[in-house]
Design an enzyme around this catalytic site. Sequence first.
Site, PDB file in Angstrom:
ATOM      1  N   ALA B 112       0.885  -1.178   0.000  1.00 29.48           N
ATOM      2  CA  ALA B 112       0.000   0.000   0.000  1.00 29.48           C
ATOM      3  C   ALA B 112       0.920   1.224   0.000  1.00 29.48           C
ATOM      4  O   ALA B 112       1.141   1.850   1.028  1.00 29.48           O
ATOM      5  CB  ALA B 112      -0.900  -0.022   1.227  1.00 29.48           C
ATOM      6  N   PRO B 115       1.587   7.702  -0.560  1.00 28.67           N
ATOM      7  CA  PRO B 115       2.157   8.548  -1.622  1.00 28.67           C
ATOM      8  C   PRO B 115       3.616   8.264  -1.977  1.00 28.67           C
ATOM      9  O   PRO B 115       4.138   8.881  -2.884  1.00 28.67           O
ATOM     10  CB  PRO B 115       2.006   9.958  -1.041  1.00 28.67           C
ATOM     11  CG  PRO B 115       2.085   9.754   0.440  1.00 28.67           C
ATOM     12  CD  PRO B 115       1.469   8.413   0.714  1.00 28.67           C
ATOM     13  N   GLY B 116       4.283   7.376  -1.236  1.00 33.85           N
ATOM     14  CA  GLY B 116       5.606   6.952  -1.699  1.00 33.85           C
ATOM     15  C   GLY B 116       6.791   7.330  -0.829  1.00 33.85           C
ATOM     16  O   GLY B 116       7.922   7.037  -1.187  1.00 33.85           O
ATOM     17  N   LYS B 118       7.749   6.034   2.004  1.00 40.03           N
ATOM     18  CA  LYS B 118       8.450   4.812   2.444  1.00 40.03           C
ATOM     19  C   LYS B 118       9.042   4.061   1.247  1.00 40.03           C
ATOM     20  O   LYS B 118      10.093   3.433   1.370  1.00 40.03           O
ATOM     21  CB  LYS B 118       7.501   3.924   3.244  1.00 40.03           C
ATOM     22  CG  LYS B 118       7.064   4.563   4.560  1.00 40.03           C
ATOM     23  CD  LYS B 118       6.101   3.682   5.317  1.00 40.03           C
ATOM     24  CE  LYS B 118       5.473   4.435   6.468  1.00 40.03           C
ATOM     25  NZ  LYS B 118       4.446   5.407   5.991  1.00 40.03           N
ATOM     26  N   ASP B 136      -0.729   0.341  -5.210  1.00 49.30           N
ATOM     27  CA  ASP B 136      -1.782   1.054  -4.497  1.00 49.30           C
ATOM     28  C   ASP B 136      -3.128   0.731  -5.132  1.00 49.30           C
ATOM     29  O   ASP B 136      -3.220   0.445  -6.320  1.00 49.30           O
ATOM     30  CB  ASP B 136      -1.549   2.569  -4.476  1.00 49.30           C
ATOM     31  CG  ASP B 136      -2.224   3.194  -3.266  1.00 49.30           C
ATOM     32  OD1 ASP B 136      -1.600   3.230  -2.191  1.00 49.30           O
ATOM     33  OD2 ASP B 136      -3.407   3.594  -3.383  1.00 49.30           O
ATOM     34  N   CYS B 233      -0.414   3.975  11.241  1.00 50.18           N
ATOM     35  CA  CYS B 233      -0.212   5.226  11.981  1.00 50.18           C
ATOM     36  C   CYS B 233      -1.420   5.458  12.878  1.00 50.18           C
ATOM     37  O   CYS B 233      -1.965   6.552  12.941  1.00 50.18           O
ATOM     38  CB  CYS B 233       0.027   6.400  11.032  1.00 50.18           C
ATOM     39  SG  CYS B 233      -1.343   6.736   9.934  1.00 50.18           S
TER      40      CYS B 233
END
Lengths: 135, 304
Positions: B112, B115-116, B118, B136, B233
């Site tokens: 997942a 927005p990138g 990680k 995604d 999170c």
Amino acid sequence: MSKKVKEMLLGQYGYAPEDLIFEVKRSRRVYAYKPCEFDPKTRTDRGVYFGKIESDGIRLTIEGSFLVGPKATKNVVEVCEEEAKRWLSGEDLNIPTEARGWVILKWGLYYLGCGKAKDGIIKNYVPKERRISLE
Amino acid sequence: MEEVSKINKAFYERYQRLDDGKEFWEFMMAPLRQSIRINTLKAPLEYVKARLEERYELEPIPWVKEGFFINTRDFGEMIEYALGLVFPQEASSMIPPVVLEPKPGELVLDMAAAPGAKTTQIAQYMENEGCIIANDLKRWRANILIANLNRFGVLNTEVTVKDGTYFSRFENTFDKILLDAPCSSVGMIRKSFKFLRDWSMKKVIRYSNIQKKLIIAAYKALKPGGTLVYSTCTIDPLENEEVVDYLLTKTDAKLGKIKLPLKSTPPVLEFEGRKYSEEVRKCLRIHPQDNNTEAFFVAKIRKP
């Protein structure tokens, strides 16, 4: 097509990354990536927007200039911090250089993309969304 | 505390049973410190750091050597941002790729990915060698991911747009998998109160069910001897310990200890009458007051 792009890079900058695959897509945009053996069996998007084939050579993007710049042997123009800032804000630069045509701009180990040198002026091609504000 | 209760009473009532300390609520509502990660794919770490220090104050983030707290939020005038040399990223969100420990040449799945942040961190640790499949569910989010991969100069990544469970068909395939799962985002309240207003128990249960499906699919796709990192999170046990416990119950998965120089809160072994395996003690549960960051949860899972 990868071979043709590498030949153009060698001619213009004296260096072409050997381990990259180049793909030319619509509007003559060049994308670069490394091969991956795994097949996810679905549509994928891959590659960094590396540059664009113009009528008189390859215009590298900021990412393309980072990939070619460190080992380029010609057509690299070094600028100072103040010029780098002005360049990244979208301004053309007045720099006396022998070079004509597409040149990579460099500030220390930072590569700032490509501009077109002619008659002591380097024309700016930094896209709006990558520009900095000087205020 | 009153402020939280005014905005979302159900939220306050649920999480005061989890952490009733004053600090928990104070930090939950306090704005986040700005942090960045330096992109070593484009320039050496020490060089970029030195250049930034000429203009900004940097404070190292103890658990990630490329990460720094920085005294600016204005990236519009930062040369390094324009050039893709820094990525604004929350300090605790840098933990999962550190725990994953991807190596050059490996095959990695980021299930997942948008927005990138990680994904770019994983690519950085792989030195652009090997292969990342960054997936995604939504095309519009994948487009943001693609833009970030481009700006960061990531060359070893293919982006797919699929439900994460699609990857269960590639059994025993990936060396490393990151499942930074979609969640109720309680940690993000420090960024925007929208997450507090939008929180509901119904969403927590829905996410928990999605997370269970995704973690089982991820585990199937993992090679024996490989590492799966599960992270969220959020602080809800239903989305964290419950999901990890579910995997441990359904499979032969083992948990690995996470040793990082940071403070954490003991994982939850019992909540609302639900009991979880003692093994979940090995997970990392971070509350906002522990390190003055977003809340985060990380589990390091090994396949024997």
